[in-house]
Write a protein that holds these residues in place. Structure first.
Motif, PDB file in Angstrom:
ATOM      1  N   SER A 122       0.825  -1.209   0.000  1.00 15.67           N
ATOM      2  CA  SER A 122       0.000   0.000   0.000  1.00 15.67           C
ATOM      3  C   SER A 122       0.862   1.263   0.000  1.00 15.67           C
ATOM      4  CB  SER A 122      -0.955  -0.002   1.204  1.00 15.67           C
ATOM      5  OG  SER A 122      -0.257  -0.173   2.423  1.00 15.67           O
ATOM      6  N   PHE A 123       2.128   1.132   0.436  1.00 10.36           N
ATOM      7  CA  PHE A 123       3.065   2.258   0.391  1.00 10.36           C
ATOM      8  C   PHE A 123       3.469   2.548  -1.054  1.00 10.36           C
ATOM      9  CE2 PHE A 123       7.440   4.021   1.029  1.00 10.36           C
ATOM     10  CZ  PHE A 123       7.090   5.123   1.781  1.00 10.36           C
ATOM     11  N   ILE A 124       3.605   1.510  -1.852  1.00  9.04           N
ATOM     12  CA  ILE A 124       4.025   1.651  -3.245  1.00  9.04           C
ATOM     13  C   ILE A 124       2.852   1.958  -4.178  1.00  9.04           C
ATOM     14  CG2 ILE A 124       4.949   0.339  -5.215  1.00  9.04           C
ATOM     15  CD1 ILE A 124       6.824  -1.061  -3.296  1.00  9.04           C
ATOM     16  N   LYS A 125       1.690   1.403  -3.872  1.00  3.94           N
ATOM     17  CA  LYS A 125       0.524   1.512  -4.747  1.00  3.94           C
ATOM     18  C   LYS A 125       0.094   2.963  -4.947  1.00  3.94           C
ATOM     19  CE  LYS A 125      -4.153  -0.377  -5.253  1.00  3.94           C
ATOM     20  NZ  LYS A 125      -5.192  -1.233  -4.646  1.00  3.94           N
ATOM     21  N   THR A 126      -0.552   3.240  -6.076  1.00  2.67           N
ATOM     22  CA  THR A 126      -1.081   4.586  -6.328  1.00  2.67           C
ATOM     23  C   THR A 126      -2.587   4.623  -6.091  1.00  2.67           C
ATOM     24  OG1 THR A 126      -1.322   4.102  -8.691  1.00  2.67           O
ATOM     25  CG2 THR A 126       0.712   5.175  -7.985  1.00  2.67           C
ATOM     26  N   TYR A 127      -3.075   5.815  -5.732  1.00  2.00           N
ATOM     27  CA  TYR A 127      -4.480   6.008  -5.365  1.00  2.00           C
ATOM     28  C   TYR A 127      -5.016   7.278  -6.030  1.00  2.00           C
ATOM     29  CZ  TYR A 127      -3.549   2.510  -1.764  1.00  2.00           C
ATOM     30  OH  TYR A 127      -3.210   1.350  -1.115  1.00  2.00           O
ATOM     31  N   PRO A 128      -6.349   7.422  -6.098  1.00  2.00           N
ATOM     32  CA  PRO A 128      -6.929   8.627  -6.700  1.00  2.00           C
ATOM     33  C   PRO A 128      -6.494   9.885  -5.954  1.00  2.00           C
ATOM     34  CG  PRO A 128      -8.597   6.916  -6.467  1.00  2.00           C
ATOM     35  CD  PRO A 128      -7.380   6.435  -5.729  1.00  2.00           C
ATOM     36  N   PRO A 129      -6.471  11.020  -6.631  1.00  2.00           N
ATOM     37  CA  PRO A 129      -6.052  12.284  -5.997  1.00  2.00           C
ATOM     38  C   PRO A 129      -7.092  12.789  -5.005  1.00  2.00           C
ATOM     39  CG  PRO A 129      -6.903  12.710  -8.177  1.00  2.00           C
ATOM     40  CD  PRO A 129      -6.860  11.213  -8.035  1.00  2.00           C
ATOM     41  N   LEU A 130      -6.664  13.664  -4.106  1.00  2.00           N
ATOM     42  CA  LEU A 130      -7.579  14.217  -3.107  1.00  2.00           C
ATOM     43  C   LEU A 130      -8.709  15.011  -3.757  1.00  2.00           C
ATOM     44  CD1 LEU A 130      -5.233  15.425  -0.209  1.00  2.00           C
ATOM     45  CD2 LEU A 130      -6.512  13.276  -0.425  1.00  2.00           C
ATOM     46  N   SER A 131      -8.451  15.593  -4.930  1.00  2.00           N
ATOM     47  CA  SER A 131      -9.500  16.374  -5.601  1.00  2.00           C
ATOM     48  C   SER A 131     -10.702  15.498  -5.944  1.00  2.00           C
ATOM     49  CB  SER A 131      -8.943  17.014  -6.871  1.00  2.00           C
ATOM     50  OG  SER A 131      -8.411  16.020  -7.750  1.00  2.00           O
ATOM     51  N   PHE A 132     -10.468  14.222  -6.236  1.00  2.00           N
ATOM     52  CA  PHE A 132     -11.572  13.302  -6.513  1.00  2.00           C
ATOM     53  C   PHE A 132     -12.460  13.147  -5.284  1.00  2.00           C
ATOM     54  CE2 PHE A 132     -12.889   8.843  -5.794  1.00  2.00           C
ATOM     55  CZ  PHE A 132     -13.868   8.728  -6.763  1.00  2.00           C
ATOM     56  N   PHE A 133     -11.854  13.042  -4.103  1.00  2.00           N
ATOM     57  CA  PHE A 133     -12.618  12.828  -2.875  1.00  2.00           C
ATOM     58  C   PHE A 133     -13.338  14.108  -2.434  1.00  2.00           C
ATOM     59  CE2 PHE A 133      -9.496   9.505  -3.062  1.00  2.00           C
ATOM     60  CZ  PHE A 133     -10.217   8.393  -2.672  1.00  2.00           C
ATOM     61  N   SER A 134     -12.678  15.242  -2.553  1.00  2.00           N
ATOM     62  CA  SER A 134     -13.321  16.490  -2.141  1.00  2.00           C
ATOM     63  C   SER A 134     -14.489  16.861  -3.056  1.00  2.00           C
ATOM     64  CB  SER A 134     -12.290  17.628  -2.103  1.00  2.00           C
ATOM     65  OG  SER A 134     -11.699  17.801  -3.373  1.00  2.00           O
ATOM     66  N   SER A 135     -14.376  16.544  -4.349  1.00  2.00           N
ATOM     67  CA  SER A 135     -15.447  16.915  -5.281  1.00  2.00           C
ATOM     68  C   SER A 135     -16.583  15.900  -5.302  1.00  2.00           C
ATOM     69  CB  SER A 135     -14.874  17.069  -6.700  1.00  2.00           C
ATOM     70  OG  SER A 135     -14.319  15.851  -7.151  1.00  2.00           O
ATOM     71  N   ASN A 136     -16.410  14.758  -4.653  1.00  2.00           N
ATOM     72  CA  ASN A 136     -17.463  13.741  -4.612  1.00  2.00           C
ATOM     73  C   ASN A 136     -17.876  13.405  -3.182  1.00  2.00           C
ATOM     74  OD1 ASN A 136     -17.907  12.631  -7.531  1.00  2.00           O
ATOM     75  ND2 ASN A 136     -15.682  12.814  -7.323  1.00  2.00           N
ATOM     76  N   SER A 137     -17.762  14.368  -2.305  1.00  2.00           N
ATOM     77  CA  SER A 137     -18.172  14.190  -0.905  1.00  2.00           C
ATOM     78  C   SER A 137     -19.284  15.168  -0.571  1.00  2.00           C
ATOM     79  CB  SER A 137     -16.985  14.398   0.045  1.00  2.00           C
ATOM     80  OG  SER A 137     -16.000  13.418  -0.147  1.00  2.00           O
ATOM     81  N   LEU A 138     -19.999  14.875   0.489  1.00  2.00           N
ATOM     82  CA  LEU A 138     -21.143  15.701   0.890  1.00  2.00           C
ATOM     83  C   LEU A 138     -21.216  15.781   2.406  1.00  2.00           C
ATOM     84  CD1 LEU A 138     -23.908  17.129   0.377  1.00  2.00           C
ATOM     85  CD2 LEU A 138     -24.939  14.847   0.428  1.00  2.00           C
TER      86      LEU A 138
END
Length: 327
Positions: A122-138
């Motif tokens: 999980s340290f090496i793996k890549t994940y979606p950017p924070l902008s994805f989470f902020s723009s799809n949260s409520l």
């Protein structure tokens, strides 16, 4: 693929040597965890910390040791298995949910001090950017003026599926003025309305369907549902990332066709969890997203060996996957 991992490892090594952004502490696990658990209870913890473990078991044990300190600081655990990423093996969806939970927290409170426990994968793996989470949260608040029907529509827009019992992460159900949500970043939540006003926000038990009234909340942040990656721009990025099989790879051609057919109908395809980074042009590693004050590991020499072995396994599997031809 190999170049990305090699550069990441080189960057980690150089950062540790320079002691600029990452400060490495060498303790035995018992010494460090005791020190950290005590420090958590004081105002001294002024930077976020990554605890890097060499295995999933070590990461889970570390989390259990630090878990009693959660009243003092937010603690997260993300473990991943990359060894089977090029094989038709079902991934562990809990890893995706754990990552969504953490990254939703980070997008909402980027400066809040916390502890993140990772294994090497999980340290090496890549994940979606924070902008994805902020723009799809409520964020939903008590006494907020909010139409339950419009809320249902918005939940679908940010990736939630409407099912009867709300039993799956990233799902919801609506019964009149009661809306049950099973967020990707929190325990199941029941929201009740009086007309178009939020009258209560309470966790509830999925098995008994009873609300936990003693734990009523004043507000709740709902993170992205799993279907949130199915926006047109993300789907197009994914399609452009998937190499078209040659004439000798009929099985791969049919598999690619099925995947694209699902995506065209806004349906997540089997094993999609493995491919989430391909839906984003700016997916990145946790360490680049989080920018921690410290990265702590218990055996750096073993980490170097294990990470090198993992990268070699992935390189071989990747080359086999692109060279494999149907019989």
């Amino acid at each position: 693929m190999t170049t990305i991992f090699s550069n990441l490892n080189k960057w980690i090594t150089e950062s540790i040597g320079k002691s600029e952004n990452i400060h490495l502490s060498r303790f035995s696990p018992e010494q460090y965890l005791y020190s950290l658990s005590e420090r958590i209870k004081t105002p001294d913890l002024n930077e976020s910390v990554i605890v890097l473990c060499n295995s999933i078991e070590e990461a889970e044990n570390t989390y259990q040791v630090l878990k009693p300190s959660k009243p003092f600081v937010d603690i997260f655990l993300i473990t991943a298995e990359l060894e089977s990423i090029y094989k038709d093996v079902n991934p562990n969806q809990s890893e995706t949910i754990d990552a969504f939970r953490y990254l939703t927290f980070l997008s909402d409170t980027p400066k809040k001090k916390h502890i993140l426990i990772l294994n090497i994968n999980s340290f090496i793996k890549t994940y979606p950017p924070l902008s994805f989470f902020s723009s799809n949260s409520l964020k939903i608040e008590l006494d907020q003026a909010l139409d339950p029907f419009e809320l249902s529509e918005y939940l679908v827009e940010i990736g939630y599926s409407q099912i009867f019992d709300c039993s799956e992460k990233g799902s919801f159900s609506r019964k009149g003025l009661i809306l049950d949500i099973n967020p990707t970043n929190f325990d199941p939540i029941r929201i009740t309305f009086e007309d178009d006003v939020v009258s209560s926000i309470q966790p509830f038990d999925l098995s008994s369907q009873r609300t936990l009234e003693k734990h009523s909340l004043k507000s709740i942040l709902i993170g992205p549902g799993l279907n949130a990656i199915l926006k047109d721009k993300n789907i197009n990025l994914f399609k452009n990332s998937i190499q078209k099989p040659n004439n000798f790879q009929k099985e791969k051609f049919l598999k690619r066709k099925d995947i694209f057919s699902n995506l065209n109908n806004s349906i997540l395809f089997p094993l999609y969890e493995k491919y989430i980074p391909l839906f984003f042009h700016d997916a990145d590693s946790i360490i680049n997203i989080m920018k921690p004050g410290y990265v702590v590991h218990f055996n750096y020499q073993q980490y170097q060996i294990l990470s090198s072995n993992l990268i070699e396994i992935l390189r071989v599997q990747y080359e086999e996957s692109i060279q494999n031809k149907d019989d």
